[in-house]
Scaffold this active site. Structure first.
Site, short mmCIF file in Angstrom:
data_model
loop_
_atom_site.label_atom_id
_atom_site.label_comp_id
_atom_site.label_asym_id
_atom_site.label_seq_id
_atom_site.Cartn_x
_atom_site.Cartn_y
_atom_site.Cartn_z
N PHE A 124 -15.53 3.94 7.63
CA PHE A 124 -14.20 4.39 7.27
C PHE A 124 -13.70 4.31 5.76
O PHE A 124 -12.63 4.73 5.38
CB PHE A 124 -13.12 3.29 7.92
N ARG B 104 -1.27 -14.49 4.82
CA ARG B 104 -1.98 -13.80 5.70
C ARG B 104 -1.41 -13.98 7.14
O ARG B 104 -1.31 -12.91 7.94
CB ARG B 104 -3.54 -13.86 5.65
N ASN C 284 -1.85 -0.22 7.32
CA ASN C 284 -1.16 -1.63 7.60
C ASN C 284 -0.38 -2.30 6.35
O ASN C 284 -0.12 -3.61 6.54
CB ASN C 284 -2.37 -2.55 7.97
N LYS D 177 0.97 -1.22 -0.02
CA LYS D 177 -0.02 -0.05 0.03
C LYS D 177 0.78 1.16 -0.01
O LYS D 177 2.04 1.21 0.16
CB LYS D 177 -0.88 -0.01 1.07
N ARG E 4 2.99 -6.88 10.00
CA ARG E 4 2.41 -5.46 10.40
C ARG E 4 2.96 -5.47 11.84
O ARG E 4 2.96 -4.27 12.52
CB ARG E 4 0.98 -5.75 10.52
N THR F 247 -5.22 -7.37 11.42
CA THR F 247 -5.31 -6.13 10.56
C THR F 247 -4.67 -5.02 11.08
O THR F 247 -3.99 -4.18 10.37
CB THR F 247 -6.74 -5.80 10.37
N HIS G 289 -2.04 -5.45 1.69
CA HIS G 289 -3.30 -6.07 1.68
C HIS G 289 -2.93 -7.48 0.92
O HIS G 289 -2.42 -7.63 0.26
CB HIS G 289 -4.31 -5.53 0.56
N TYR H 10 -12.32 -2.76 -2.89
CA TYR H 10 -12.90 -3.07 -1.71
C TYR H 10 -14.43 -2.85 -1.76
O TYR H 10 -15.19 -2.08 -0.83
CB TYR H 10 -12.36 -1.61 -0.62
P1 CMP Z 1 -7.13 -4.52 4.19
O1 CMP Z 1 -6.57 -5.99 4.45
O2 CMP Z 1 -6.63 -4.09 2.63
O3 CMP Z 1 -8.77 -4.60 3.93
C1 CMP Z 1 -9.40 -3.53 4.21
C2 CMP Z 1 -8.61 -2.33 4.53
O4 CMP Z 1 -9.58 -1.36 5.31
C3 CMP Z 1 -7.67 -2.66 5.79
O5 CMP Z 1 -6.69 -3.54 5.34
C4 CMP Z 1 -7.51 -1.44 6.52
O6 CMP Z 1 -6.42 -0.82 5.61
C5 CMP Z 1 -8.69 -0.92 6.41
N1 CMP Z 1 -9.57 -0.83 7.65
C6 CMP Z 1 -9.98 -2.10 7.92
N2 CMP Z 1 -10.95 -1.66 9.17
C7 CMP Z 1 -10.71 -0.40 9.41
C8 CMP Z 1 -11.18 0.52 10.34
N3 CMP Z 1 -11.85 0.06 11.38
N4 CMP Z 1 -10.79 1.70 10.23
C9 CMP Z 1 -9.87 2.11 9.28
N5 CMP Z 1 -9.53 1.42 8.36
C10 CMP Z 1 -9.62 0.03 8.37
#
Ligand code: CMP
Length: 153
Positions: free
Chosen positions: A57, A85, A112, A9, A102, A91, A115, A49
């Site tokens: 969010f 993963r 994070n 990212k 992470r 996450t 993805h 997404y």
């Molecule tokens: P990713 O695994 O790319 O999948 C969805 C993304 O949304 C996640 O990683 C984070 O970057 C973001 N994300 C998930 N939950 C939240 C949250 N509660 N608040 C802000 N960002 C989030």
């Protein structure tokens, strides 16, 4: 053999962590079969997404993911979807266990770093979103006999 999509990212790219993060996957014995640096457009972000578009969010997530280049890649290996993963960790970087990518490099839920597809259907869908079939390189790495025994797959 499984394939999964990873996205390094904008935080990963801007923090100059591309090489160190890719090394974690290669060190594990996983292989790269496709890779490109690109900008995620708002339209692509909404497709990628789709399950998050209606969440509170999402606007911040879209601004973040479109805010600087990403590196998209396809990783191949045995049980690659789960193994990748597991290497990433939870996450939120604050909750991810030390030793995971992470856990070692992120202190954020949004930023994070990477993805990764969360299952076989997501992997197929996401790989097709980022790569044409002819951008994926099928090859048999010569190192495979030194990574696992022949009866392991
Ligand atoms: P990713 O695994 O790319 O999948 C969805 C993304 O949304 C996640 O990683 C984070 O970057 C973001 N994300 C998930 N939950 C939240 C949250 N509660 N608040 C802000 N960002 C989030």
């Amino acid at each position: 053999m499984e394939r999964t999509l990873i996205l390094l990212k904008p935080d990963c790219v801007e923090r100059r962590l591309i090489g160190r993060v890719l090394a974690r996957f290669e060190d594990k014995g996983l292989g790269l079969v496709a890779m490109k640096m690109m900008r995620v457009t708002p339209a692509l972000a909404k497709e990628h997404y789709a399950e998050h578009v209606s969440k509170p969010f999402y606007p911040a997530l879209e601004k973040f993911i479109t805010g600087a280049p990403v590196v998209a890649a396809v990783i191949e290996g045995l049980e690659a979807i789960r193994v990748v993963r597991d290497l990433l960790g939870a996450t939120s970087g604050l909750k991810a266990v030390a030793g995971t990518i992470r856990g070692d490099f992120s202190s954020s839920r949004q930023m994070n770093l990477v993805h990764a597809s969360d299952g076989p259907e997501a992997a197929a869908r996401e790989i097709a979103l980022y790569f044409k079939p002819n951008e994926i390189c099928d090859y048999a790495p010569t190192i495979t006999p030194w990574l696992r025994a022949p009866d392991e797959g």
